[in-house]
Design a protein around this motif. Structure first.
Motif, PDB file in Angstrom:
ATOM      1  N   ALA A   8      23.506 -14.413  40.043  1.00  0.00           N
ATOM      2  CA  ALA A   8      24.882 -14.765  40.414  1.00  0.00           C
ATOM      3  C   ALA A   8      25.005 -16.227  40.868  1.00  0.00           C
ATOM      4  O   ALA A   8      25.286 -16.497  42.026  1.00  0.00           O
ATOM      5  CB  ALA A   8      25.355 -13.821  41.524  1.00  0.00           C
ATOM      6  N   PRO A   9      24.779 -17.159  39.960  1.00  0.00           N
ATOM      7  CA  PRO A   9      24.811 -18.567  40.382  1.00  0.00           C
ATOM      8  C   PRO A   9      26.223 -19.065  40.671  1.00  0.00           C
ATOM      9  O   PRO A   9      27.188 -18.611  40.053  1.00  0.00           O
ATOM     10  CB  PRO A   9      24.239 -19.299  39.165  1.00  0.00           C
ATOM     11  CG  PRO A   9      24.609 -18.435  38.000  1.00  0.00           C
ATOM     12  CD  PRO A   9      24.544 -17.018  38.512  1.00  0.00           C
ATOM     13  N   GLU A  42      29.704 -17.239  39.885  1.00  0.00           N
ATOM     14  CA  GLU A  42      30.474 -17.198  41.132  1.00  0.00           C
ATOM     15  C   GLU A  42      31.274 -18.497  41.269  1.00  0.00           C
ATOM     16  O   GLU A  42      30.884 -19.443  41.955  1.00  0.00           O
ATOM     17  CB  GLU A  42      29.526 -16.946  42.311  1.00  0.00           C
ATOM     18  CG  GLU A  42      28.749 -15.642  42.079  1.00  0.00           C
ATOM     19  CD  GLU A  42      28.370 -14.875  43.313  1.00  0.00           C
ATOM     20  OE1 GLU A  42      27.880 -15.493  44.272  1.00  0.00           O
ATOM     21  OE2 GLU A  42      28.568 -13.634  43.322  1.00  0.00           O
ATOM     22  N   TYR A 179      33.920 -15.111  49.960  1.00  0.00           N
ATOM     23  CA  TYR A 179      32.695 -14.919  49.193  1.00  0.00           C
ATOM     24  C   TYR A 179      32.026 -13.589  49.563  1.00  0.00           C
ATOM     25  O   TYR A 179      31.581 -12.825  48.706  1.00  0.00           O
ATOM     26  CB  TYR A 179      31.758 -16.103  49.482  1.00  0.00           C
ATOM     27  CG  TYR A 179      30.337 -15.832  49.133  1.00  0.00           C
ATOM     28  CD1 TYR A 179      29.935 -15.830  47.793  1.00  0.00           C
ATOM     29  CD2 TYR A 179      29.397 -15.534  50.114  1.00  0.00           C
ATOM     30  CE1 TYR A 179      28.639 -15.540  47.457  1.00  0.00           C
ATOM     31  CE2 TYR A 179      28.099 -15.248  49.786  1.00  0.00           C
ATOM     32  CZ  TYR A 179      27.721 -15.256  48.453  1.00  0.00           C
ATOM     33  OH  TYR A 179      26.439 -14.958  48.127  1.00  0.00           O
ATOM     34  N   VAL A 183      31.308 -10.746  46.570  1.00  0.00           N
ATOM     35  CA  VAL A 183      29.953 -10.368  46.143  1.00  0.00           C
ATOM     36  C   VAL A 183      29.788  -8.851  46.175  1.00  0.00           C
ATOM     37  O   VAL A 183      29.278  -8.249  45.237  1.00  0.00           O
ATOM     38  CB  VAL A 183      28.900 -11.035  47.061  1.00  0.00           C
ATOM     39  CG1 VAL A 183      27.516 -10.424  46.846  1.00  0.00           C
ATOM     40  CG2 VAL A 183      28.852 -12.535  46.811  1.00  0.00           C
ATOM     41  N   HIS A 201      20.013 -15.705  51.719  1.00  0.00           N
ATOM     42  CA  HIS A 201      21.118 -14.737  51.740  1.00  0.00           C
ATOM     43  C   HIS A 201      20.810 -13.496  52.577  1.00  0.00           C
ATOM     44  O   HIS A 201      21.633 -12.579  52.634  1.00  0.00           O
ATOM     45  CB  HIS A 201      21.490 -14.300  50.320  1.00  0.00           C
ATOM     46  CG  HIS A 201      22.202 -15.373  49.540  1.00  0.00           C
ATOM     47  ND1 HIS A 201      23.505 -15.714  49.779  1.00  0.00           N
ATOM     48  CD2 HIS A 201      21.777 -16.200  48.556  1.00  0.00           C
ATOM     49  CE1 HIS A 201      23.866 -16.683  48.964  1.00  0.00           C
ATOM     50  NE2 HIS A 201      22.829 -17.009  48.217  1.00  0.00           N
TER      51      HIS A 201
HETATM   52  N1  GLU Z   1      26.283 -17.400  44.418  1.00  0.00           N
HETATM   53  C1  GLU Z   1      25.186 -17.326  45.355  1.00  0.00           C
HETATM   54  C2  GLU Z   1      24.313 -18.544  45.209  1.00  0.00           C
HETATM   55  O1  GLU Z   1      24.373 -19.212  44.214  1.00  0.00           O
HETATM   56  C3  GLU Z   1      24.333 -16.113  45.145  1.00  0.00           C
HETATM   57  C4  GLU Z   1      24.942 -14.894  45.716  1.00  0.00           C
HETATM   58  C5  GLU Z   1      24.077 -13.680  45.599  1.00  0.00           C
HETATM   59  O2  GLU Z   1      23.076 -13.696  44.866  1.00  0.00           O
HETATM   60  O3  GLU Z   1      24.417 -12.686  46.231  1.00  0.00           O
HETATM   61  O4  GLU Z   1      23.571 -18.836  46.119  1.00  0.00           O
END
Ligand code: GLU
Length: 461
Positions: A8-9, A42, A179, A183, A201
C-alpha cells in the motif's frame, strides 16, 4: 483462511527501495500460500499524489515483476465508503462528534502532554442534544482501561495500555476520512488477511485494531518488518545512496539481483545467498524475518548482481550489450564474446564497455595508460606477428579458438618468444585497452581481416 496480502504505497515521487522490499515480502507470502497479492495506491494526500508519482510506483513494481494480481485500488476514489463507515460507528454510538476548536485542542494537548496521557475530548460524554451548530470531527471511542496485545508475526507479543490511545479522528471537520480509517476500511473490503509492512506502522496497528473491533470485522494478522538501515546503522537515507528502485536500474543492477538482495535483507534461509524466485516462493515465511534492522550493503548487492550476470543466457547478455539490430558479423562477434565477459561483469553497464572493441569495425583509440606498452620493440614484434598471421589468416575464418591458439603457440616458440612478450601489445593494438579478454578470444572475435588491419594501423602510426 485464504491468504490475501497487499502493498500500500503512498505515491510520493518514486518507489522506495524499502517499499520494494515490503512489496516483495507481501508477494512471496501470498504466492507461498497460494493466495492473492494486491496493490493499493494510497493517494489521499492530493498534493503529493501526482500522476507522475503513481506512474513511478508502477514502473518500479513492473521492473521488479511485483505488479499486483488485480487492478490496483486507488484509495482516494473510496472516500465515500470510508466516510460511510465513520457514520455507521456514529450511529452505533461507538464514535462521537467532537466540537473542540483548534485553540481548545491545542490547550488540551499541552495539558495532556504534561500529565503524560492522551487527550480525551469532553464531547465524548456530552449528550447529542448539547451539540452546537458548528464544524466537528468524528472520533472513535477508545476503551479507557485495560490493554491490547498484538501477536505480531515478526515482533512477537506487543502490548499497549488503552490509556495510551487517544480517541482517534476518523473524519476531519471537512468530512474527509483520515488515513487511519481509510487503511482499515480498504483492508477489510479487499479481504486482506495479513498486513505485512514497515514497523513504523506498529503504533498505528493498535489504533486500527480498535476501528476493526468496533465494526466487528475479523482482525488481520500483522507482520511489522524492521526498516532498512544504512551501513552506519542509521535509518536508510539519501546520504547512504540511492533510495529509488529505478536508480538501481540506471546503476546497472538486474531486477533479479535487486529482488534477491532485498529478500536477503532481513530474511534468511540458512546460509543461502543466491535464491531464485521459485525457491523464494517455496521457502518464504514470516518467522524467518529478523527482528533487528538489516543494513544495506552495496558490495553484497554488487556481488549478487555479478552472479546473476554470469548465469544469464548469452542472448540476454547480447541484448544488454546493445539493443541495436545486429549484422551477421556483429552477431558472430558478440556470441563469441558473451560467455567470457559475463563472467567478469559486475554491472550491466560493464558489458558494453567490455564489448566496445568488438562493436566497432574501425581501429580502437588507444587509451593513454596503454600507450607506453607500444614501444619500438613491441611494434617490431607486432609487425612480425602481422606478417606471419596474414599468411595463415585463411585458416581462421571459422574463428576456431583452438586452432588460433595452437598456431599462436607454435609461432611464439619459433620466434623464441613467450606470450608475455607479445600479448600485452597485441591486446592494446586490437582493443585499445590494457585490460581485455583473453588474447586468443580477441583474435577469434575480430576475425582475421580486422586483426590484420588493426595491427597495421598501430604499426604505421
Ligand atoms: N501508505 C503507507 C506507507 O506508504 C502504508 C500503509 C500500510 O501499509 O498500512 O507508508
Amino acid at each position: 483462511m485464504s491468504v490475501v496480502t497487499r502493498f500500500a504505497p503512498s505515491p510520493t515521487g518514486f518507489l522506495h527501495i524499502g517499499g520494494a522490499r515490503t512489496a516483495l515480502f507481501n508477494f512471496l507470502f501470498a504466492r507461498h500460500h497460494g493466495g492473492k497479492y494486491l496493490l493499493r495506491i494510497e493517494d489521499t494526500d492530493r498534493e503529493r499524489s501526482t500522476d507522475l508519482a503513481i506512474a513511478a510506483i508502477h514502473e518500479g513494481l513492473n521492473w521488479l515483476d511485483l505488479a499486483g494480481d488485480d487492478e490496483p485500488v486507488y484509495q482516494f476514489s473510496r472516500m465515500e465508503r470510508h466516510a460511510q463507515i465513520a457514520h455507521e460507528l456514529l450511529e452505533k454510538g461507538l464514535a462521537y462528534r467532537c466540537y473542540l476548536s483548534a485553540e481548545e485542542l491545542g490547550q488540551m494537548r499541552e495539558e495532556a502532554r504534561k500529565l503524560g496521557h492522551p487527550i480525551r475530548s469532553p464531547w465524548r460524554d456530552k449528550p447529542v442534544s448539547a451539540a452546537p451548530d458548528a464544524p466537528f470531527v468524528v472520533r472513535l471511542r477508545m476503551p479507557e482501561t485495560g490493554a491490547t496485545t498484538i501477536s505480531d508475526a515478526v515482533q512477537g507479543d506487543v502490548t499497549v495500555q488503552h490509556q495510551q490511545l487517544d480517541d482517534l479522528i476518523m473524519l476531519r471537520s471537512d468530512g474527509t476520512p483520515t488515513y487511519m480509517l481509510a487503511v482499515v476500511v480498504d483492508d477489510h473490503d479487499m479481504g486482506v488477511s495479513h498486513v505485512i509492512r514497515g514497523d513504523d506502522h506498529l503504533n498505528n496497528a493498535f489504533r486500527q485494531q480498535k476501528i476493526i473491533a468496533a465494526m466487528d470485522w475479523p482482525q488481520p494478522i500483522y507482520a511489522h518488518i524492521p526498516l532498512i538501515h544504512g551501513s552506519d546503522g542509521a535509518k536508510l537515507s539519501k546520504r547512504h545512496g540511492a533510495l529509488s528502485v529505478m536508480e538501481y536500474q540506471s546503476m546497472g543492477f538486474l531486477p533479479e539481483a535487486v529482488n534477491n538482495y532485498l529478500l536477503r535483507l532481513g530474511w534468511s534461509h540458512g546460509d543461502d545467498e543466491v535464491i531464485s524466485r521459485v525457491d523464494a516462493i517455496s521457502w518464504f515465511d514470516l518467522g524467518a524475518i529478523g527482528k533487528s534492522p538489516a543494513r544495506f550493503d552495496m558490495d553484497k548487492l554488487t556481488a549478487i548482481n555479478s552472479h546473476y550476470l554470469s548465469t544469464a543466457s548469452d542472448d540476454t547478455i547480447i541484448k544488454l550489450i546493445t539493443d541495436a539490430p545486429l549484422t551477421p558479423e556483429m552477431e558472430t562477434r558478440l556470441r563469441l564474446l558473451a560467455p567470457a565477459i559475463k563472467e567478469r561483469a559486475q554491472l550491466v553497464s560493464d558489458l558494453p564497455l567490455m564489448a566496445d572493441f568488438a562493436l566497432s569495425t574501425t581501429s580502437p583509440e588507444i587509451a593513454e595508460d596503454a600507450k607506453p606498452i607500444l614501444d619500438a620493440d613491441m611494434l617490431s614484434r607486432l609487425t612480425a606477428f602481422a606478417e606471419a598471421y596474414s599468411q595463415h589468416q585463411g585458416d581462421f575464418h571459422n574463428r576456431d579458438q583452438e586452432a588460433i591458439k595452437a598456431w599462436l603457440n607454435e609461432w611464439l616458440e619459433e620466434q623464441g618468444m613467450k606470450m608475455r612478450d607479445l600479448g600485452p601489445g597485441l591486446r592494446v593494438a586490437l582493443t585499445g585497452k590494457k585490460q581485455a579478454p583473453d588474447i586468443v578470444l580477441i583474435l577469434a572475435v575480430l576475425g582475421p581481416h580486422e586483426v590484420k588491419t588493426r595491427i597495421e594501423t598501430v604499426c604505421n602510426n
